[in-house]
Design a protein around this motif. Structure first.
Motif, PDB file in Angstrom:
ATOM      1  N   ARG A 396     -23.998  62.015 127.910  1.00  0.00           N
ATOM      2  CA  ARG A 396     -22.839  62.348 127.078  1.00  0.00           C
ATOM      3  C   ARG A 396     -22.101  63.581 127.573  1.00  0.00           C
ATOM      4  N   ASN A 397     -22.699  64.285 128.509  1.00  0.00           N
ATOM      5  CA  ASN A 397     -22.012  65.418 129.125  1.00  0.00           C
ATOM      6  C   ASN A 397     -21.244  65.018 130.373  1.00  0.00           C
ATOM      7  N   GLU A 398     -21.413  63.755 130.796  1.00  0.00           N
ATOM      8  CA  GLU A 398     -20.664  63.297 131.951  1.00  0.00           C
ATOM      9  C   GLU A 398     -19.217  63.065 131.574  1.00  0.00           C
ATOM     10  N   ALA A 399     -18.334  63.367 132.496  1.00  0.00           N
ATOM     11  CA  ALA A 399     -16.904  63.349 132.179  1.00  0.00           C
ATOM     12  C   ALA A 399     -16.336  61.951 132.019  1.00  0.00           C
ATOM     13  N   GLN A 400     -16.762  61.032 132.854  1.00  0.00           N
ATOM     14  CA  GLN A 400     -16.112  59.731 132.895  1.00  0.00           C
ATOM     15  C   GLN A 400     -17.006  58.647 132.328  1.00  0.00           C
ATOM     16  N   PRO A 401     -16.788  58.174 131.089  1.00  0.00           N
ATOM     17  CA  PRO A 401     -17.610  57.089 130.536  1.00  0.00           C
ATOM     18  C   PRO A 401     -17.180  55.751 131.118  1.00  0.00           C
ATOM     19  N   PRO A 402     -18.062  54.770 131.041  1.00  0.00           N
ATOM     20  CA  PRO A 402     -17.652  53.423 131.464  1.00  0.00           C
ATOM     21  C   PRO A 402     -16.611  52.869 130.507  1.00  0.00           C
ATOM     22  N   ALA A 403     -15.965  51.792 130.937  1.00  0.00           N
ATOM     23  CA  ALA A 403     -14.926  51.185 130.109  1.00  0.00           C
ATOM     24  C   ALA A 403     -15.521  50.617 128.830  1.00  0.00           C
ATOM     25  N   LYS A 404     -14.777  50.722 127.747  1.00  0.00           N
ATOM     26  CA  LYS A 404     -15.218  50.156 126.479  1.00  0.00           C
ATOM     27  C   LYS A 404     -15.089  48.641 126.532  1.00  0.00           C
ATOM     28  N   PRO A 405     -16.137  47.901 126.131  1.00  0.00           N
ATOM     29  CA  PRO A 405     -16.045  46.437 126.133  1.00  0.00           C
ATOM     30  C   PRO A 405     -14.926  45.968 125.221  1.00  0.00           C
ATOM     31  N   ALA A 406     -14.283  44.885 125.611  1.00  0.00           N
ATOM     32  CA  ALA A 406     -13.214  44.323 124.789  1.00  0.00           C
ATOM     33  C   ALA A 406     -13.739  43.982 123.404  1.00  0.00           C
ATOM     34  N   ARG A 407     -12.875  44.135 122.402  1.00  0.00           N
ATOM     35  CA  ARG A 407     -13.277  43.949 121.006  1.00  0.00           C
ATOM     36  C   ARG A 407     -13.852  42.557 120.745  1.00  0.00           C
ATOM     37  N   ASP A 408     -13.330  41.538 121.442  1.00  0.00           N
ATOM     38  CA  ASP A 408     -13.784  40.172 121.192  1.00  0.00           C
ATOM     39  C   ASP A 408     -14.960  39.764 122.081  1.00  0.00           C
ATOM     40  N   THR A 409     -15.520  40.692 122.857  1.00  0.00           N
ATOM     41  CA  THR A 409     -16.667  40.371 123.704  1.00  0.00           C
ATOM     42  C   THR A 409     -17.929  40.311 122.856  1.00  0.00           C
ATOM     43  N   ALA A 410     -18.602  39.172 122.903  1.00  0.00           N
ATOM     44  CA  ALA A 410     -19.850  39.027 122.150  1.00  0.00           C
ATOM     45  C   ALA A 410     -20.970  39.760 122.888  1.00  0.00           C
ATOM     46  N   ILE A 411     -21.928  40.273 122.122  1.00  0.00           N
ATOM     47  CA  ILE A 411     -23.066  40.935 122.740  1.00  0.00           C
ATOM     48  C   ILE A 411     -24.124  39.883 123.061  1.00  0.00           C
ATOM     49  N   THR A 412     -24.438  39.762 124.324  1.00  0.00           N
ATOM     50  CA  THR A 412     -25.493  38.868 124.799  1.00  0.00           C
ATOM     51  C   THR A 412     -26.416  39.674 125.706  1.00  0.00           C
ATOM     52  N   SER A 413     -27.473  39.029 126.176  1.00  0.00           N
ATOM     53  CA  SER A 413     -28.361  39.721 127.107  1.00  0.00           C
ATOM     54  C   SER A 413     -27.606  40.190 128.340  1.00  0.00           C
ATOM     55  N   ASN A 414     -26.598  39.413 128.766  1.00  0.00           N
ATOM     56  CA  ASN A 414     -25.831  39.784 129.953  1.00  0.00           C
ATOM     57  C   ASN A 414     -24.797  40.868 129.652  1.00  0.00           C
ATOM     58  N   THR A 415     -24.060  40.726 128.537  1.00  0.00           N
ATOM     59  CA  THR A 415     -23.022  41.716 128.240  1.00  0.00           C
ATOM     60  C   THR A 415     -23.589  43.012 127.687  1.00  0.00           C
ATOM     61  N   LEU A 416     -24.878  43.039 127.381  1.00  0.00           N
ATOM     62  CA  LEU A 416     -25.499  44.286 126.946  1.00  0.00           C
ATOM     63  C   LEU A 416     -25.348  45.358 128.019  1.00  0.00           C
ATOM     64  N   ASN A 417     -25.203  44.924 129.274  1.00  0.00           N
ATOM     65  CA  ASN A 417     -24.982  45.874 130.368  1.00  0.00           C
ATOM     66  C   ASN A 417     -23.627  46.557 130.254  1.00  0.00           C
ATOM     67  N   GLN A 418     -22.718  46.004 129.461  1.00  0.00           N
ATOM     68  CA  GLN A 418     -21.450  46.677 129.180  1.00  0.00           C
ATOM     69  C   GLN A 418     -21.573  47.588 127.954  1.00  0.00           C
ATOM     70  N   PHE A 419     -22.237  47.077 126.923  1.00  0.00           N
ATOM     71  CA  PHE A 419     -22.240  47.776 125.636  1.00  0.00           C
ATOM     72  C   PHE A 419     -23.165  49.000 125.616  1.00  0.00           C
ATOM     73  N   LEU A 420     -24.390  48.851 126.102  1.00  0.00           N
ATOM     74  CA  LEU A 420     -25.339  49.956 125.964  1.00  0.00           C
ATOM     75  C   LEU A 420     -24.913  51.194 126.762  1.00  0.00           C
ATOM     76  N   PRO A 421     -24.546  51.057 128.054  1.00  0.00           N
ATOM     77  CA  PRO A 421     -24.118  52.267 128.767  1.00  0.00           C
ATOM     78  C   PRO A 421     -22.930  52.956 128.093  1.00  0.00           C
ATOM     79  N   TYR A 422     -21.986  52.158 127.597  1.00  0.00           N
ATOM     80  CA  TYR A 422     -20.822  52.749 126.930  1.00  0.00           C
ATOM     81  C   TYR A 422     -21.252  53.496 125.671  1.00  0.00           C
ATOM     82  N   TYR A 423     -22.106  52.862 124.849  1.00  0.00           N
ATOM     83  CA  TYR A 423     -22.525  53.518 123.609  1.00  0.00           C
ATOM     84  C   TYR A 423     -23.389  54.748 123.891  1.00  0.00           C
ATOM     85  N   LEU A 424     -24.301  54.631 124.833  1.00  0.00           N
ATOM     86  CA  LEU A 424     -25.178  55.765 125.128  1.00  0.00           C
ATOM     87  C   LEU A 424     -24.384  56.973 125.611  1.00  0.00           C
TER      88      LEU A 424
END
Length: 1002
Positions: A396-424
């Motif tokens: 959370r001290n890093e300057a550049q976060p990953p892109a926020k997943p699109a609002r309509d993207t469902a959370i699956t085992s595969n898309t969790l790689n988008q959601f968790l890094p962004y949330y963390l």
């Protein structure tokens, strides 16, 4: 009512109505559902302490939390227990206590009828008639009452040891449960005990057997009173295990395999089956699978102890062996119409009605209530499985976060790689709420999979279909530390994780020692589930036991499933899948305070094996390296774990980590595997890959190497772009391989010469670069000798009566002569077929072989030294397979290879494969010693090569040889004598003689 017939109505006529005092200090018997499951008519038991035992023995009324009386009975024992039936709504809590009044006459449909001949247990839905004094070959069951009210079934005892005594005793008389225990003896301590249990209002008759009557058996058959016309069972691999109903008419012999654990790959087998006629339906199912087969039973003997379901002259029979062991099973009368409705469904939306009787026994409320689903979890710190709180703060001290997943993207085992890094990294509230909702849904779906058994077909079915358990753990680890769940939600989530932990640790779910297992990697998966779930709730009183059980098995696999060179038990695709689970499980255990195997030396060895067998950069797929498509490995399949492992090892072994990072980039920077999910790092793969980005990639320097139980690599000039390489499959590690032991793939000067088709089921030897004959049939080619040297490598493998010997002549210059002499010898006189599957279509036959021209800059001369009269042909073959296409994307593809084929009535094939640049002058190849030797003349010099499975002598000035494998390598700057095994070799009087592999400069 006569003295011969006593009907017990199971009511205590002297009981009085309660006086309805419901006050109490505390409820002694409490049940709470956390699984969101609806329980009906469940029999539950609780141990009685001194006070509750006194109340029960005094006949006091048992009240539920609404003050309503509950029918109960006392089960004697140490301790004594109270037994009663109850319903429980989803997520409800129920409590029970003894009131002040006495219980009224209980209402129960249980009946016990005792005559001189039989004991009958019945309720409103089912019944069983048990013989008191079976004689003349009679068995214990006199009949089974069907739902229509009629009786059917007859049993017979068979064998050479007649029973010398028999007793049938009513041991429980209701009103909740009735039980009859029968015991027979046949002298010399040989016994058979069988007990029958019936609950009030339930359709299942529960049977338990313990026996030691070697050679004896008993048979339950259906003919006179109830003659079934059809079988009924769930068959896989049809969609979701569709119901099939084959007719019994005209059937003879075995009609179904009744087994304690469902092998989903066997069509007509399962834990349960039904039979029916025009009016009634009867089913048989397994209970407590783990008691059916002892872990000590030899694999070949397991089937002998199982019941045999057969038909003869339209009569169905079940024969039960009585040699030695135990069986728990059930008979159930279920509704025929409701059951047959499932037979018309192409895709089952729920388990068919008969299967629900089995599921009730797999997951009875009485079992679940005793599982620890609530405990003090205040010591847990989340997240901790794959990332710590400290690491989250750093993110959370890093300057550049990953892109926020699109609002309509469902959370699956595969898309969790988008959601968790962004949330963390951001703590975004909207994303957090979505993750919290998802984890509750995933946990419930995972629980429901076992209670509903729709897509899972049967308990223990295909655990690779349960890989979502680890992404669930990954997500739960973050959400439990987020504060986004209410106390009730967090308690339910922990309870459901605990239930799943209990479930995947059960021997009736998975038990290789009993044969309840399939491919090796599935045992890896199950053990990783045990580690991940247990490590997640590491404050649970049984967490250490779960984690240690999984770790012990995974460590055993690491020690026993990898050979001294790191070669794994299974083909590269499945080996990488296993490694993926091992790596993550070891990390989770370490991070959760358990044993640490993360940097076990063999974990490094296995990764190096993957890297060492990888191909040169492949011009067919963007110049990427990849694993060879051997066995059940996909075409052009990259290694998914190099970059991940580089991030894990970077501090522990920086040089190794730099090699891994290099290999990750060489294989196209893959972010996941192909051919299926790579779930264990779901949500974390980008973070682990990111850890390795700071490494400076460093190429390793690999050469020829033996993997004793897996194969052998002959290689020259690694990482030059012009590498020559041969990989031969060998050893006992051939799980998930084809019939391909001893076969080869081959590269010359950086381009593929001989290839494999890739994963397409278990392909025959004819689809591989090997020798096909009755003498070369089988698996497990053993390496007899491996002798690598700077100027030439030698390997000798043996499979059955097939000897394959290879000499690989090498040069410091990758563009100079780097070629192979391959000798195949079969003991005995036989016809055989030799094949080399060439990677492209341009193959031209010559009088003594062929010339293969690649699409690139390399050709290969293939010349037969023996037999001189081999019938040569080129046979193109196409297989539909899966893998990466030329664009680097996973897809189905048609793979065509051209088989250079030699048919001969011979026991020998001696062949030279010489890769060269297209503009290079072909070598002059001359057969010597009737094909056991060869002279190869090139612009670089002259070589003499000798190969034979048996020692022989050759002398033709200035060359002399005696032995089985030797090389004379002559160049302008000198020469070398080499022996691959014991022998003697000489050139112009300069001799090398040794009792093992050796070399000498000229």
């Amino acid at each position: 009512m006569t003295t011969k017939t006593r009907i017990l109505l199971l009511a205590a006529a002297t009981f009085l109505s309660p006086t309805l005092s419901t006050s109490r200090a505390a409820d002694p018997f409490v049940i709470q559902d956390f699984l969101n499951h609806h329980w009906q008519g469940e029999a539950v038991s609780f141990a009685l302490d001194a006070d509750t035992k006194k109340s029960a023995e005094a006949g006091r009324v048992l009240l539920d939390d609404a003050g309503k009386p509950v029918v109960y009975q006392i089960i004697p024992g140490e301790p004594a227990k109270v037994l009663f039936q109850t319903d429980l709504s989803p997520l409800a809590k129920a409590s029970f206590h003894f009131g002040e009044g006495r219980a009224a006459a209980p209402e129960s449909d249980l009946r016990i009828e005792e005559t001189e001949a039989v004991i009958r247990l019945t309720n409103s839905r089912a019944g069983i008639s048990i013989r008191r004094h079976p004689g003349g070959g009679e068995g214990p069951i006199e009949g089974i009452r069907l739902l229509s009210g009629r009786w059917g079934g007859e049993s017979r005892l068979e064998g050479e040891q007649p029973l010398t005594s028999w007793t049938a005793t009513v041991t429980e008389r209701g009103p909740v449960r009735a039980r009859v225990v029968c015991r027979g003896e046949s002298g010399e301590g040989k016994t058979w005990e069988i007990e029958f249990t019936l609950l009030a209002g339930q359709p299942e008759i529960l049977v338990e057997e313990r026996f030691s009557l070697p050679g004896d058996s008993w048979t339950l058959s259906f003919a006179e009173r109830f003659r079934p016309e059809n079988l009924y069972y769930r068959s896989y691999p049809q969609s979701r295990g569709a119901v099939v109903t084959p007719s019994l008419k005209g059937q003879e012999g075995a009609v179904f395999q009744w087994v304690p654990w469902s092998p989903w790959w066997v069509k007509d087998a399962g834990k349960w089956f039904g039979v029916y006629d025009v009016s009634d339906f009867l089913m048989f199912g397994v209970r407590d699978s783990e008691v059916w087969i002892s872990p000590e039973t030899e694999p070949d003997a397991r089937a002998a102890g199982l019941p045999k379901v057969t038909a003869k002259e339209d009569v169905l029979s079940i024969r039960f062996p009585l040699d030695a062991g135990e069986r728990h099973w059930l008979i159930a009368t279920v509704d025929r119409t409701a059951s047959l409705a499932s037979a018309t469904e192409k895709t089952l939306e729920q388990a068919p009605l008969p299967q629900k009787s089995v599921i009730r026994q797999e997951f009875p409320l009485d079992r679940i209530k005793d599982e620890v689903l609530q405990w003090d979890s205040t010591a847990e710190q989340h997240p901790h499985l794959l990332i710590s709180k400290t690491e989250v703060e750093a993110l959370r001290n890093e300057a550049q976060p990953p892109a926020k997943p699109a609002r309509d993207t469902a959370i699956t085992s595969n898309t969790l790689n988008q959601f968790l890094p962004y949330y963390l990294q951001t703590g975004d509230a909207e994303t957090g709420e979505k993750l919290a909702q998802t984890v509750m849904e995933w946990a419930q779906e995972s629980v429901n999979a076992y209670f509903e058994q729709t897509s899972h077909y049967s308990f223990g079915f295909a655990p690779h279909h349960s890989q979502g358990l680890i992404p669930l753990a990954n997500l739960a680890d973050v959400v439990l530390g987020s504060g986004l769940l209410s106390e009730e939600q967090a308690a339910r989530l922990r309870a459901q994780i605990a239930f799943l932990s209990y479930t995947v640790a059960r021997p009736d779910f998975w038990s290789p020692e009993r044969g309840f297992a399939a491919n090796p990697n599935m045992t890896t998966f199950v053990s990783a589930y045990q580690v991940a779930l247990g490590a997640l709730i590491n404050s649970h009183p049984e967490a250490r036991q779960w984690v240690q059980r999984g770790l012990t098995e995974l460590k055993r696999q690491l020690d026993e499933w990898s050979d001294s060179g790191g070669g794994w038990l299974e083909a590269p695709h499945y080996a990488m899948a296993s490694y993926h689970f091992l790596q993550t499980a070891f990390l989770m255990a370490r991070n959760s305070g358990f044993e640490n195997h993360t940097f076990d030396p063999k974990m490094k060895k296995v990764l190096e094996w993957f890297a060492k067998i990888s191909t040169p950069p492949d011009p067919r797929i963007k110049g990427w390296r990849h694993h060879p498509p051997i066995g059940n490995t996909y075409r052009f399949e990259p290694g998914a774990e190099y970059g991940i492992a580089a991030g894990i090892w970077k501090d522990h072994d920086p040089t190794f980590a730099a090699n891994l990072r290099w290999m990750h980039e060489q294989q196209g920077n893959p972010d996941t595997g192909i051919g299926g999910a790579w779930p264990t790092l779901a949500g974390y793969r980008p973070l682990f890959l990111k850890r390795s980005e700071s490494l400076t990639p460093k190429a390793p320097d690999y050469g020829s190497e033996l993997f004793p139980e897996t194969g052998v690599v002959l290689r020259n000039r690694y990482n030059t772009g012009n590498e020559t390489l041969l990989y031969m499959i060998a050893g006992s590690h051939y799980q998930h391989y084809d019939y391909d032991s001893g076969s080869i793939t081959l590269w010359g000067k950086g381009e593929p010469i001989a290839d494999d088709f890739g994963y397409n089921g278990r392909m025959p030897v004819a689809d591989h670069s090997a020798v096909e004959s009755p003498y070369s049939d089988g698996l497990n080619m053993r390496i007899q000798t491996f002798a690598p040297a700077k100027e030439a490598d030698y390997v000798h493998g043996k499979l059955g009566q097939w000897n394959r010997q290879i000499l690989f002549v090498k040069d410091d210059d990758p563009m100079a002569p780097n070629y192979f002499f391959i000798a195949d010898n079969l003991l005995g006189k036989t016809s055989a077929t030799w094949r080399l599957w060439l990677a492209g279509p341009d193959v031209k036959l010559t009088p003594q072989g062929a010339v293969y021209s690649s699409k690139g800059r390399v050709d290969a001369d293939i010349q037969f030294l023996y037999p001189a009269d081999a019938a040569l042909s080129v046979e193109p073959r196409t297989h539909e397979t899966y893998g990466l296409g030329a664009d680097g994307k996973y897809a189905k593809q048609s793979v065509t290879l051209n088989g250079l084929t030699a048919h001969a009535r011979t026991a020998r094939f001696d062949t030279v494969v010489y890769p060269r640049l297209k503009e290079e002058k072909p070598p002059v190849i001359t057969s010597l010693a009737d094909g056991r030797g060869v002279r190869v003349v090139t612009t670089a010099g002259t070589d003499y090569l000798f190969l034979s499975d048996k020692p022989f002598q050759f002398k033709d000035e200035p060359v002399e040889f005696e032995g089985t494998a030797g090389v004379i390598r002559l160049r302008e700057n000198g020469g070398t004598l080499l022996l691959g095994e014991k022998g003697m070799i000489s050139y112009k009087g300069k001799k090398l003689e040794s009792d093992k592999a050796a070399q000498k400069s000229l």
